[in-house]
Design an enzyme around this catalytic site. Sequence first.
Site, PDB file in Angstrom:
ATOM      1  N   ARG A 133      18.335   4.309 -21.726  1.00 20.76           N
ATOM      2  CA  ARG A 133      17.997   2.844 -22.020  1.00 20.76           C
ATOM      3  C   ARG A 133      16.304   2.734 -21.607  1.00 20.76           C
ATOM      4  NH1 ARG A 133      21.456  -1.692 -20.023  1.00 20.76           N
ATOM      5  NH2 ARG A 133      19.860  -2.708 -20.837  1.00 20.76           N
TER       6      ARG A 133
ATOM      7  N   ARG B 183      23.339 -11.719 -12.412  1.00 22.42           N
ATOM      8  CA  ARG B 183      22.189 -12.237 -13.116  1.00 22.42           C
ATOM      9  C   ARG B 183      22.318 -13.187 -13.876  1.00 22.42           C
ATOM     10  NH1 ARG B 183      19.788  -6.371 -15.189  1.00 22.42           N
ATOM     11  NH2 ARG B 183      17.886  -7.637 -14.909  1.00 22.42           N
TER      12      ARG B 183
ATOM     13  N   CYS C 131      26.834  -7.831 -15.246  1.00 25.64           N
ATOM     14  CA  CYS C 131      25.930  -6.416 -15.187  1.00 25.64           C
ATOM     15  C   CYS C 131      26.285  -5.746 -14.049  1.00 25.64           C
ATOM     16  CB  CYS C 131      24.362  -7.038 -15.267  1.00 25.64           C
ATOM     17  SG  CYS C 131      23.210  -5.584 -14.634  1.00 25.64           S
TER      18      CYS C 131
ATOM     19  N   LYS D 148       8.648  -0.268 -20.295  1.00 28.45           N
ATOM     20  CA  LYS D 148       9.815  -0.821 -20.877  1.00 28.45           C
ATOM     21  C   LYS D 148       9.747  -2.349 -20.725  1.00 28.45           C
ATOM     22  CE  LYS D 148      13.733  -0.832 -18.915  1.00 28.45           C
ATOM     23  NZ  LYS D 148      14.337  -2.016 -18.592  1.00 28.45           N
ATOM     24  N   ASN D 149       9.600  -2.800 -19.474  1.00 26.76           N
ATOM     25  CA  ASN D 149       9.471  -4.257 -19.024  1.00 26.76           C
ATOM     26  C   ASN D 149       8.447  -5.043 -19.423  1.00 26.76           C
ATOM     27  OD1 ASN D 149      12.187  -3.555 -18.144  1.00 26.76           O
ATOM     28  ND2 ASN D 149      11.565  -3.324 -16.115  1.00 26.76           N
TER      29      ASN D 149
ATOM     30  N   ASP E 254      13.509  -1.792  -8.622  1.00 25.94           N
ATOM     31  CA  ASP E 254      13.720  -0.659  -9.636  1.00 25.94           C
ATOM     32  C   ASP E 254      13.366   0.661  -9.096  1.00 25.94           C
ATOM     33  OD1 ASP E 254      12.962  -2.654 -12.761  1.00 25.94           O
ATOM     34  OD2 ASP E 254      14.624  -2.749 -11.222  1.00 25.94           O
TER      35      ASP E 254
HETATM   36  C1  EPZ Z   1      13.570  -7.950 -14.450  1.00 25.36           C
HETATM   37  O1  EPZ Z   1      14.918  -8.601 -14.635  1.00 25.36           O
HETATM   38  C2  EPZ Z   1      13.641  -6.514 -15.019  1.00 25.36           C
HETATM   39  N1  EPZ Z   1      14.011  -6.363 -16.424  1.00 25.36           N
HETATM   40  C3  EPZ Z   1      14.560  -5.657 -13.883  1.00 25.36           C
HETATM   41  O2  EPZ Z   1      14.515  -4.392 -14.218  1.00 25.36           O
HETATM   42  C4  EPZ Z   1      14.073  -5.818 -12.624  1.00 25.36           C
HETATM   43  O3  EPZ Z   1      15.007  -5.227 -11.778  1.00 25.36           O
HETATM   44  C5  EPZ Z   1      13.904  -7.438 -12.161  1.00 25.36           C
HETATM   45  O4  EPZ Z   1      12.991  -8.112 -13.069  1.00 25.36           O
HETATM   46  C6  EPZ Z   1      13.455  -7.337 -10.816  1.00 25.36           C
HETATM   47  O5  EPZ Z   1      12.132  -6.969 -10.786  1.00 25.36           O
HETATM   48  C7  EPZ Z   1      12.903  -6.563 -17.274  1.00 25.36           C
HETATM   49  O6  EPZ Z   1      11.873  -6.824 -16.882  1.00 25.36           O
HETATM   50  C8  EPZ Z   1      13.750  -6.434 -18.740  1.00 25.36           C
HETATM   51  P1  EPZ Z   1      14.700 -11.551 -12.360  1.00 25.36           P
HETATM   52  P2  EPZ Z   1      15.186  -9.979 -14.617  1.00 25.36           P
HETATM   53  O7  EPZ Z   1      14.962 -12.692 -13.061  1.00 25.36           O
HETATM   54  O8  EPZ Z   1      13.923 -10.772 -15.104  1.00 25.36           O
HETATM   55  C9  EPZ Z   1      18.267 -14.136 -10.177  1.00 25.36           C
HETATM   56  C10 EPZ Z   1      15.207  -2.192 -15.034  1.00 25.36           C
HETATM   57  O9  EPZ Z   1      15.690  -1.378 -14.098  1.00 25.36           O
HETATM   58  N2  EPZ Z   1      18.023 -15.012 -11.250  1.00 25.36           N
HETATM   59  O10 EPZ Z   1      13.613 -11.441 -11.781  1.00 25.36           O
HETATM   60  O11 EPZ Z   1      16.349 -10.045 -15.069  1.00 25.36           O
HETATM   61  C11 EPZ Z   1      18.594 -12.899 -10.406  1.00 25.36           C
HETATM   62  O12 EPZ Z   1      20.075 -12.778 -10.778  1.00 25.36           O
HETATM   63  C12 EPZ Z   1      15.595  -3.741 -14.822  1.00 25.36           C
HETATM   64  O13 EPZ Z   1      14.276  -1.864 -15.688  1.00 25.36           O
HETATM   65  C13 EPZ Z   1      18.886 -16.185 -11.371  1.00 25.36           C
HETATM   66  O14 EPZ Z   1      19.739 -16.600 -10.421  1.00 25.36           O
HETATM   67  O15 EPZ Z   1      15.233 -10.357 -13.049  1.00 25.36           O
HETATM   68  C14 EPZ Z   1      18.220 -11.956  -9.433  1.00 25.36           C
HETATM   69  O16 EPZ Z   1      18.958 -11.763  -8.371  1.00 25.36           O
HETATM   70  C15 EPZ Z   1      16.907  -3.767 -14.185  1.00 25.36           C
HETATM   71  N3  EPZ Z   1      18.807 -16.944 -12.468  1.00 25.36           N
HETATM   72  C16 EPZ Z   1      16.897 -12.636  -8.820  1.00 25.36           C
HETATM   73  O17 EPZ Z   1      16.937 -13.888  -9.611  1.00 25.36           O
HETATM   74  C17 EPZ Z   1      17.812 -16.701 -13.425  1.00 25.36           C
HETATM   75  O18 EPZ Z   1      18.038 -17.408 -14.314  1.00 25.36           O
HETATM   76  C18 EPZ Z   1      15.558 -11.770  -9.739  1.00 25.36           C
HETATM   77  O19 EPZ Z   1      15.718 -11.419 -11.152  1.00 25.36           O
HETATM   78  C19 EPZ Z   1      17.017 -15.450 -13.382  1.00 25.36           C
HETATM   79  C20 EPZ Z   1      17.315 -14.645 -12.465  1.00 25.36           C
END
Ligand code: EPZ
Length: 426
Positions: A397, A121, A116, A22-23, A305
Amino acid sequence: MEKLRVQGGRPLEGEIAVSGAKNSALPVLAACLLTKGPVKLNRVPRVRDIRTMEKLLTYAGARVDVNGSHVVVEAGAVEKPEAPYDLVKTMRASSLVLGPLVARTGRARVSMPGGCAIGARPINLHVASLEQLGASIRQEHGYVEASAPNGLKGAYVHFDRITVTGTEDLLMAAVLADGETVIHNAAREPEVVDVAALLSKMGARIEGAGTSTIHVQGVSELHGAQHTIIPDRIEAGTFLIAGAMTHGDLVVQGCIPEHVAALTVKLRQAGADVTETENGLRVRCPGRMRAVDITTEEYPGFATDLQAQYMAAMTKADGISFITETIFENRFMHALELARMGANIRLEGRQAIVAGMPELSGAQVIASDLRASASLVLAALVAKGETLIDRVYHLDRGYERIEAKLQRVGAQVERVSSHEYATQAT
Ligand code: EPZ
């Protein structure tokens, strides 16, 4: 509303196949907006988030033809470079169209994702990185409005924090920018590498995907391509944990061992026997699992995850395990529901302390997010008696036909509607 009813106590045995990731499919579909040419995709999982992304592409003006796990996207023209709130509110990953839309059309209007269950996020890093490529961005009425009428310009971008979709969003913008972009402190997830692989097939010039520093030499145009999505390592990890905690003998078909290496190390420490097969991994765990600590990290560390599913396994392990969540600030919602099944879990900030119990008992529980719902399914598979899991739409999802896959390896799990359940209960 549908629920999942599970009778616990059966070992999982046989072969279970993993779907496409999915990701990876989400950013790969968004990348299709970058070219007029047709992009032919294979192994696209039929899960709800993918359908949302397909609706987003259609809304923007692309033609999307779905035939099972084969999807052809043709974005001949992008009339409406927008992602409306009604679609974005159901899926945060919608922000993945921001970079491609600005790069392709010079503008984008994307709804802010909103709250969320697992954490704040924000998408500030997505926005800041596009501004460094010259986009002017303002946030108004719940939307991010971006414009770059003269196109984007390559730049050196350092991410203060590793972000998976932030890296993918920037990568998709940089491939059509003028000049070179360097992405420093980039995410190294296999899904980032998979998007880069598609973009390279479309004619992009990318080096270093999968490392912390990615170099992109912008090109003026991209063309159509064909690509097969990588297997879903989180689905594979979910099944490996299920196989171990049910003391079964399960072959997880189609997964890439390296992608789940951080998990298999922990499963082996916990007493499971995990071996590579021709096309995947086999897991067996005849005895009670041992308690083993984990700390979630960015790839190649232990995936956040898989944290919830791993916690479910530790609720019946021999001893006390410490589970530390470093990626998201609120990703222990499942612990309270597991406690309803008799688990002994103490939460202290970003750490969960799990004292393994000899057994769990079936109960009515509620899923709060995608991976939490998977954790409850796993706990239900080993609990005494019947468990009823509410809000299984979370599961849909990201897991394709999970109950059918589990039934085939011996699980007693079925989907029931609230009405059906109510009539049977009386
Ligand atoms: C991706 O989310 C995945 N989703 C998530 O999977 C996964 O948990 C996550 O990466 C971490 O591995 C998809 O790929 C669609 P991040 P993403 O940006 O990209 C902070 C699932 O269950 N952050 O790497 O949104 C954020 O809040 C989902 O399939 C900022 O502060 O995660 C988090 O604490 C859930 N500002 C950290 O960084 C930003 O602009 C890492 O988030 C972006 C992120």
